[in-house]
Design a protein around this motif. Structure first.
Motif, PDB file in Angstrom:
ATOM      1  N   ASP A 190       0.877  -1.176   0.000  1.00 19.90           N
ATOM      2  CA  ASP A 190       0.000   0.000   0.000  1.00 19.90           C
ATOM      3  C   ASP A 190       0.906   1.214   0.000  1.00 19.90           C
ATOM      4  N   PHE A 193       1.005   7.571   1.464  1.00 23.53           N
ATOM      5  CA  PHE A 193       1.575   8.331   2.572  1.00 23.53           C
ATOM      6  C   PHE A 193       0.922   9.709   2.567  1.00 23.53           C
ATOM      7  N   HIS A 338      -5.351  -1.801  11.917  1.00 24.70           N
ATOM      8  CA  HIS A 338      -4.787  -0.701  11.114  1.00 24.70           C
ATOM      9  C   HIS A 338      -5.389   0.660  11.489  1.00 24.70           C
ATOM     10  N   TYR A 342      -1.336   3.016  11.030  1.00 26.27           N
ATOM     11  CA  TYR A 342      -1.541   3.550   9.689  1.00 26.27           C
ATOM     12  C   TYR A 342      -2.502   4.737   9.773  1.00 26.27           C
ATOM     13  N   ASN A 347       2.487   6.443   9.109  1.00 31.51           N
ATOM     14  CA  ASN A 347       3.876   6.097   8.796  1.00 31.51           C
ATOM     15  C   ASN A 347       4.067   6.213   7.297  1.00 31.51           C
ATOM     16  N   ASP A 348       5.311   6.323   6.899  1.00 33.74           N
ATOM     17  CA  ASP A 348       5.634   6.339   5.477  1.00 33.74           C
ATOM     18  C   ASP A 348       5.475   4.905   4.976  1.00 33.74           C
ATOM     19  N   GLU A 349       4.354   4.634   4.324  1.00 35.32           N
ATOM     20  CA  GLU A 349       4.056   3.250   3.935  1.00 35.32           C
ATOM     21  C   GLU A 349       4.910   2.786   2.757  1.00 35.32           C
ATOM     22  N   PRO A 353       7.047   0.354   5.719  1.00 39.58           N
ATOM     23  CA  PRO A 353       5.743  -0.326   5.807  1.00 39.58           C
ATOM     24  C   PRO A 353       5.601  -1.218   7.036  1.00 39.58           C
ATOM     25  N   ASP A 356       3.334  -0.179  10.160  1.00 43.07           N
ATOM     26  CA  ASP A 356       1.912  -0.494  10.344  1.00 43.07           C
ATOM     27  C   ASP A 356       1.623  -1.985  10.133  1.00 43.07           C
ATOM     28  N   GLU A 357       2.229  -2.601   9.120  1.00 42.18           N
ATOM     29  CA  GLU A 357       1.842  -3.985   8.808  1.00 42.18           C
ATOM     30  C   GLU A 357       2.277  -4.988   9.881  1.00 42.18           C
TER      31      GLU A 357
END
Ligand SMILES: [Zn+2]
Length: 562
Positions: A190, A193, A338, A342, A347-349, A353, A356-357
């Motif tokens: 994903d 951001f 999430h 997220y 966060n800068d996905e 990543p 969050d993940e």
């Protein structure tokens, strides 16, 4: 997103691109550290504290969308009001255009303060020039008129027989942190951001349909609905002709389920209520007035997709006879987790990543271990076990596809959190995570600051654990690198004096309040000028660069007052 049911075997080896990280991973070395000295220097974790003033988000969006259900298109006028909070003049404004990755967004008009401008569209990066740079603290209004034709194949942005999923469907302001984020969209993970903003959506459908969206429904009139949402990073919509709708109240939250059958809606509602309660207990209250759980036409292999206050579930995944312990149940829990990782804590996905993940994945196992220990081993096997060797600090752009990405970032990321919980113990682990959430709520968290916070909450050195999973140079040394930050504790006003000392040579010190850089240079004794910083709450991030280019970060929530 996303399920673990990827197109590659969950425990399979990483591809060559995944494997390339291994060389960056330094072998852990186990050495004792003078703990008393370390703790004295690091000091205790900052307790979360309720602060008084929340400044309004820098941006607000007004979206006026006309959905042609039969044609599968959406015509939208988007008006964005943006205040320049970055402290430096902005010569242009940059948006990221999600749908353009699929070539499905046609920009009809771009205007600044009502005057048409020629926008530059480079892949997924849309840049609007300004006649005059936008001065710090000044505001401007941007208008975009566009049509999207979502793909007719299942996905988070899709228009199929089953309805429409509108995820990442409008141009969204890029993050400005020193400069605009002009990274291109990639289809792995994903790759989104954004900062929190306020949203106001008016959406009209060409024929009668059920509509659910991020936020609170302010009113509805026939085929027109109106939603408002405050302090969210994005706004998603799901539309179907035949949803089974149910609502319930859990604490201060209204849960709205839009499912493809009566049985599914009952299952979602019961389990979402349970998950909000459990997650709220562990992490702090669910952050929004509403939570929507919506079946959409996602591929079954895709699982679900998170948006603020709305989770999309793949309606194609069958409802099991026993929901607890099922894949669908674990998936719903992952997507709702999430909302903290997220949505609330950004966060800068693209680059980070795991932030969050890994948390949303670990939450599944942690929940089952608490609530149904008999089902916990199954949840561990499904979501966490196996994985591939590789650097959990990797970017989505380091992976060719979701399979190898999930094996490293989700599975190994969750394995790290499991190791961290084992090392810290339950009480300290959840206190750490709650502190991380409270510090970074409605802001953007960074990985090294989380790891620094973890070390501060631990009585034993964490580098041996961290370096098994992450290539961050600051955590590779056998001994914890010690540094001290002196900063005023109370509300800041006028100016603030910061002093940094470290047991290693420091080449550069940067000080950020959210996305605004207040200091950058070799000095470690700093007086920050706050006279033109808006009153409100900020994440203070102090970033040191060692002479070996290792980066050290520490963060704290602070308040600036007049
Ligand atoms: Zn996820």
């Amino acid at each position: 997103m996303h399920s673990v049911r990827t197109d590659t075997a969950p425990a399979g080896p990483a591809t060559s691109r995944g494997v390339s990280h291994v060389s960056r991973l330094v072998t852990p070395v186990h050495l004792a550290v003078a703990l008393a000295v370390m703790l004295a220097l690091i000091g205790p974790a900052q307790p979360p504290r309720a602060l008084a003033t929340e400044q309004p988000p820098a941006a607000s969006y007004r979206l006026d969308a006309a959905v042609d259900v039969a044609a599968g298109t959406v015509d939208t006028t988007e008006v964005v009001r943006l205040r320049n909070v970055g402290g430096t003049p902005l010569p242009s404004i940059v948006f990221r255009v999600g749908p353009n990755g699929g070539g499905s967004c046609t920009l009809r008009r771009a205007a600044v303060e009502g005057q048409d401008v020629t926008a530059q569209l480079d892949g997924s990066v849309l840049e609007l020039p300004l006649a005059r740079p936008l001065a710090p603290a000044a505001a401007t209004e941007l208008t975009l008129t566009f049509t999207i034709a979502p793909p007719s194949t299942p996905g988070r942005l899709a228009a199929t027989r089953r309805g429409m999923a509108l995820g990442n469907w409008f141009p969204i302001l890029a993050v400005h942190r020193g400069d605009w984020d002009r990274r291109q969209y990639v289809d792995t993970g994903d790759a989104f951001f954004s900062q929190v903003a306020d949203f106001d959506l008016t959406l009209t459908t060409s024929t009668a349909a059920e509509v659910v969206a991020t936020g609170q429904r302010a009113d509805a009139d026939g085929r027109k609905v109106h939603y408002v949402a405050s302090n969210v990073r994005d706004l998603a919509v799901a539309i179907a002709p035949d949803y089974t709708m149910r609502t319930a109240t859990a604490g201060d939250t209204t849960i709205i389920v839009a499912a493809s059958s009566r049985d599914r809606s009952a299952a979602y509602l019961g389990r979402a209520t349970e998950f909000i309660r459990w997650l709220g207990d562990k992490l702090g209250p669910y952050p929004y007035p509403t939570l929507v759980v919506a079946d959409v036409d996602l591929p079954a292999s895709y699982g679900g997709m998170e948006y603020p206050a709305l989770v999309m579930m793949a309606g194609r995944i069958p409802l099991p006879s026993q929901i607890e312990g099922s894949f669908l149940d674990e998936l719903l829990l992952h997507e709702i987790a999430h909302q903290w990782f997220y949505a609330l804590v950004g966060n800068d996905e693209i680059d980070d990543p795991w932030l969050d993940e890994a948390f949303a994945t670990y939450a599944i196992y942690a929940y089952y271990r608490d609530a149904r220990p008999d089902l916990a081993p199954g949840a561990y096997r499904e979501w966490i076990a196996g994985g591939a060797s590789g650097d959990v600090a990797a970017s989505v752009t380091d992976f060719p596809s979701d399979g190898p990405y999930i094996n490293v970032v989700y599975r190994r990321g969750a394995q790290f959190l499991d190791g961290l919980q084992n090392q810290l113990g339950d009480t300290a682990f959840w206190a750490l995570v709650r502190d991380h959430v409270a510090t970074n709520r409605d802001r953007v968290a960074t990985p090294r600051a989380f790891l620094d916070r973890a070390q501060a909450s631990s009585t034993t050195p964490l580098n041996p654990l961290i370096s098994q999973y992450f290539s961050y140079r600051a955590f590779q040394s056998p001994e914890t690198r010690l540094w001290k930050l002196d900063a005023p504790a109370g509300p800041w006003s006028g100016s603030a004096h910061l002093a940094v000392s470290a047991d290693f040579p420091v080449a550069r010190v940067q000080v950020w309040l959210d996305q605004r850089r207040l200091a950058d240079g070799p000095a470690n004794d700093l007086t920050l000028d706050l006279t033109d910083v808006e009153p409100g709450e900020y994440v203070l991030l102090v970033q040191l660069s060692g002479q070996d280019e290792a980066i050290y970060e520490r963060s704290r929530r602070i308040e600036v007052i007049r």
